[in-house]
Design an enzyme around this catalytic site. Structure first.
Site, PDB file in Angstrom:
ATOM      1  N   ASP A  15      25.043 -25.904  -7.802  1.00 40.16           N
ATOM      2  CA  ASP A  15      23.585 -26.402  -8.963  1.00 40.16           C
ATOM      3  C   ASP A  15      22.835 -25.646  -7.686  1.00 40.16           C
ATOM      4  O   ASP A  15      22.961 -24.955  -6.220  1.00 40.16           O
ATOM      5  CB  ASP A  15      23.177 -27.503  -8.311  1.00 40.16           C
ATOM      6  CG  ASP A  15      22.503 -28.289  -8.938  1.00 40.16           C
ATOM      7  OD1 ASP A  15      22.365 -27.043  -9.541  1.00 40.16           O
ATOM      8  OD2 ASP A  15      22.443 -29.638  -8.834  1.00 40.16           O
TER       9      ASP A  15
ATOM     10  N   ARG B  73      16.520 -23.529  -9.775  1.00 39.57           N
ATOM     11  CA  ARG B  73      15.187 -23.542  -8.991  1.00 39.57           C
ATOM     12  C   ARG B  73      14.580 -22.306  -7.974  1.00 39.57           C
ATOM     13  O   ARG B  73      14.533 -22.125  -7.393  1.00 39.57           O
ATOM     14  CB  ARG B  73      15.731 -24.850  -8.076  1.00 39.57           C
ATOM     15  CG  ARG B  73      15.175 -25.612  -8.717  1.00 39.57           C
ATOM     16  CD  ARG B  73      15.258 -27.478  -7.676  1.00 39.57           C
ATOM     17  NE  ARG B  73      17.015 -27.520  -8.169  1.00 39.57           N
ATOM     18  CZ  ARG B  73      17.598 -27.910  -8.037  1.00 39.57           C
ATOM     19  NH1 ARG B  73      17.361 -28.659  -6.551  1.00 39.57           N
ATOM     20  NH2 ARG B  73      19.045 -28.410  -8.017  1.00 39.57           N
TER      21      ARG B  73
ATOM     22  N   HIS C 188      20.770 -17.652 -12.378  1.00 38.85           N
ATOM     23  CA  HIS C 188      22.290 -17.868 -13.255  1.00 38.85           C
ATOM     24  C   HIS C 188      23.357 -16.440 -12.777  1.00 38.85           C
ATOM     25  O   HIS C 188      24.348 -16.616 -12.468  1.00 38.85           O
ATOM     26  CB  HIS C 188      23.141 -18.186 -14.479  1.00 38.85           C
ATOM     27  CG  HIS C 188      22.329 -19.437 -15.099  1.00 38.85           C
ATOM     28  ND1 HIS C 188      22.535 -20.298 -14.160  1.00 38.85           N
ATOM     29  CD2 HIS C 188      21.545 -19.753 -15.750  1.00 38.85           C
ATOM     30  CE1 HIS C 188      21.645 -21.992 -14.836  1.00 38.85           C
ATOM     31  NE2 HIS C 188      21.177 -21.192 -15.751  1.00 38.85           N
TER      32      HIS C 188
ATOM     33  N   LEU D  57      45.268 -17.637  -3.187  1.00 36.11           N
ATOM     34  CA  LEU D  57      44.150 -18.834  -3.228  1.00 36.11           C
ATOM     35  C   LEU D  57      44.206 -18.895  -4.874  1.00 36.11           C
ATOM     36  O   LEU D  57      44.420 -18.229  -5.599  1.00 36.11           O
ATOM     37  CB  LEU D  57      43.284 -18.410  -2.854  1.00 36.11           C
ATOM     38  CG  LEU D  57      41.401 -19.173  -3.087  1.00 36.11           C
ATOM     39  CD1 LEU D  57      41.036 -19.214  -1.357  1.00 36.11           C
ATOM     40  CD2 LEU D  57      40.760 -19.071  -3.907  1.00 36.11           C
TER      41      LEU D  57
HETATM   42  C1  IPE Z   1      25.836 -30.129 -12.274  1.00 35.62           C
HETATM   43  O1  IPE Z   1      24.698 -29.803 -12.384  1.00 35.62           O
HETATM   44  C2  IPE Z   1      26.860 -29.162 -13.494  1.00 35.62           C
HETATM   45  C3  IPE Z   1      26.930 -27.691 -12.301  1.00 35.62           C
HETATM   46  C4  IPE Z   1      27.214 -27.493 -11.454  1.00 35.62           C
HETATM   47  C5  IPE Z   1      27.686 -26.683 -13.553  1.00 35.62           C
HETATM   48  P1  IPE Z   1      23.449 -29.958 -13.503  1.00 35.62           P
HETATM   49  O2  IPE Z   1      22.710 -29.296 -12.778  1.00 35.62           O
HETATM   50  O3  IPE Z   1      24.312 -30.044 -14.794  1.00 35.62           O
HETATM   51  O4  IPE Z   1      23.742 -31.801 -12.824  1.00 35.62           O
HETATM   52  P2  IPE Z   1      22.813 -32.897 -13.092  1.00 35.62           P
HETATM   53  O5  IPE Z   1      22.218 -32.338 -14.152  1.00 35.62           O
HETATM   54  O6  IPE Z   1      21.715 -32.413 -11.835  1.00 35.62           O
HETATM   55  O7  IPE Z   1      23.277 -33.842 -12.621  1.00 35.62           O
HETATM   56  C1  IPE Z   2      23.646 -24.695 -12.194  1.00 36.93           C
HETATM   57  O1  IPE Z   2      22.214 -23.827 -11.485  1.00 36.93           O
HETATM   58  C2  IPE Z   2      24.352 -23.846 -12.702  1.00 36.93           C
HETATM   59  C3  IPE Z   2      24.509 -24.565 -13.994  1.00 36.93           C
HETATM   60  C4  IPE Z   2      24.369 -26.454 -14.038  1.00 36.93           C
HETATM   61  C5  IPE Z   2      25.268 -24.001 -15.323  1.00 36.93           C
HETATM   62  P1  IPE Z   2      20.255 -25.050 -12.904  1.00 36.93           P
HETATM   63  O2  IPE Z   2      21.009 -24.266 -13.351  1.00 36.93           O
HETATM   64  O3  IPE Z   2      21.515 -26.589 -12.703  1.00 36.93           O
HETATM   65  O4  IPE Z   2      19.969 -25.064 -11.071  1.00 36.93           O
HETATM   66  P2  IPE Z   2      19.079 -25.891 -11.441  1.00 36.93           P
HETATM   67  O5  IPE Z   2      19.896 -27.542 -10.906  1.00 36.93           O
HETATM   68  O6  IPE Z   2      18.153 -26.219 -12.438  1.00 36.93           O
HETATM   69  O7  IPE Z   2      18.240 -25.588 -10.433  1.00 36.93           O
HETATM   70 MG    MG Z   3      21.541 -28.104 -11.425  1.00 40.58          MG
END
Ligand code: IPE
Ligand code: IPE
Ligand code: MG
Length: 250
Positions: free
Chosen positions: A19, A23, A36, A130
């Site tokens: 995650d 940001r 991403h 792995l």
């Molecule tokens: C969790 O992250 C899903 C992945 C990392 C693929 P999100 O960014 O979607 O989770 P929430 O919405 O903050 O709970």
């Molecule tokens: C995780 O990063 C990737 C996916 C959920 C696909 P985010 O896109 O949720 O990044 P933040 O949480 O908004 O920073």
């Molecule tokens: Mg996120």
């Protein structure tokens, strides 16, 4: 190992909630998709570190069933990045002995990406170095619902339903449950990830955004795991009055 102390116990199965891509990008004035892209590229680095640390099973949360609710441009961009990654990385995964498994549903995924996923799983199925579970279009609750449907369809009697039967009908069938769940980006929640399997996992949350999570960050997480006291509901005998030497209840 880079002058770092050796770990006394290595988790068999590490699961990562990758995650913070958005940001990470926003912090430097870039579009979310740039985050991403950096995030997808980071997978290779962590995979190599996992091999170095002797982790046999790695599960990565790449796209949740809830992530479809994001703006369509972001979803399209993510799908494009996943396609690219499968095209680009498959031969290296094969060469490295990585067995790719898919956790999640294919419903809603483009036929092209479905084919790429299928090929990746098929062409790496005999690899043993792995196991890389890619949780893509994955949701923990949906996974349990699918498992229950299969169990019912098989005509399983109510009295024969056990925890083991449910485990064997999940996407992770045959694999040990994760010992360690790492979440980058600082949020302290599971977001529907491995809600059945992670019941006794140790949790490690870092505020680092996923694209910045590197080998040394993984090592720090493994060190934290090393120091955890896993009791699984039992008591340590060191704290019990009667002086057993191991855990009570083995
Ligand atoms: C969790 O992250 C899903 C992945 C990392 C693929 P999100 O960014 O979607 O989770 P929430 O919405 O903050 O709970
Ligand atoms: C995780 O990063 C990737 C996916 C959920 C696909 P985010 O896109 O949720 O990044 P933040 O949480 O908004 O920073
Ligand atoms: Mg996120």
């Amino acid at each position: 190992m880079n002058g770092q102390p050796a770990l006394s116990k290595t988790p068999r199965h590490v699961a990562i909630i990758m995650d913070g891509n958005g940001r990470w990008a926003q912090r430097q004035g870039l579009p979310r998709l740039a985050g991403h892209r950096a995030g997808v590229n980071n997978i290779r680095r962590i995979l190599e570190a996992a091999v170095e640390f002797g982790i046999p099973i790695l599960t990565i949360y790449a796209f949740s069933t809830e992530n479809w609710k994001r703006p369509s441009l972001e979803v399209k961009g993510l799908m494009m990045l996943f396609e690219e990654a499968f095209y680009r990385e498959l031969s290296e995964m094969k060469a490295k002995g990585v067995q790719i498994r898919h956790l999640g549903m294919t419903e809603g995924v483009s036929p092209k990406l479905q084919r790429l996923l299928r090929d990746a799983v098929e062409q790496t199925r005999h690899n043993t170095r792995l196991v890389l579970n890619v949780a893509f279009n994955y949701g923990g609750r949906a996974e349990i619902v699918e498992a229950v449907k299969k169990i019912v369809a098989e005509g399983c009697r109510a009295e024969d339903v056990t925890e083991d039967v449910i485990s064997r009908h999940l996407g992770t069938a045959g694999l040990p449950d994760p010992d360690l769940v790492i979440r980058t980006g600082g949020d302290q929640r599971l977001s529907n990830f491995l809600i059945w399997q992670a019941n006794y996992a140790e949790y490690y949350v870092t505020s680092k955004y996923w694209p910045d999570f590197d080998r040394d960050e993984l090592y720090t997480a493994l060190r934290a795991f090393d120091e955890r006291d896993r009791r699984f509901g039992r008591v340590h005998v060191a704290t019990a009055a009667d002086g057993y030497t191991d855990m009570v209840g083995d």
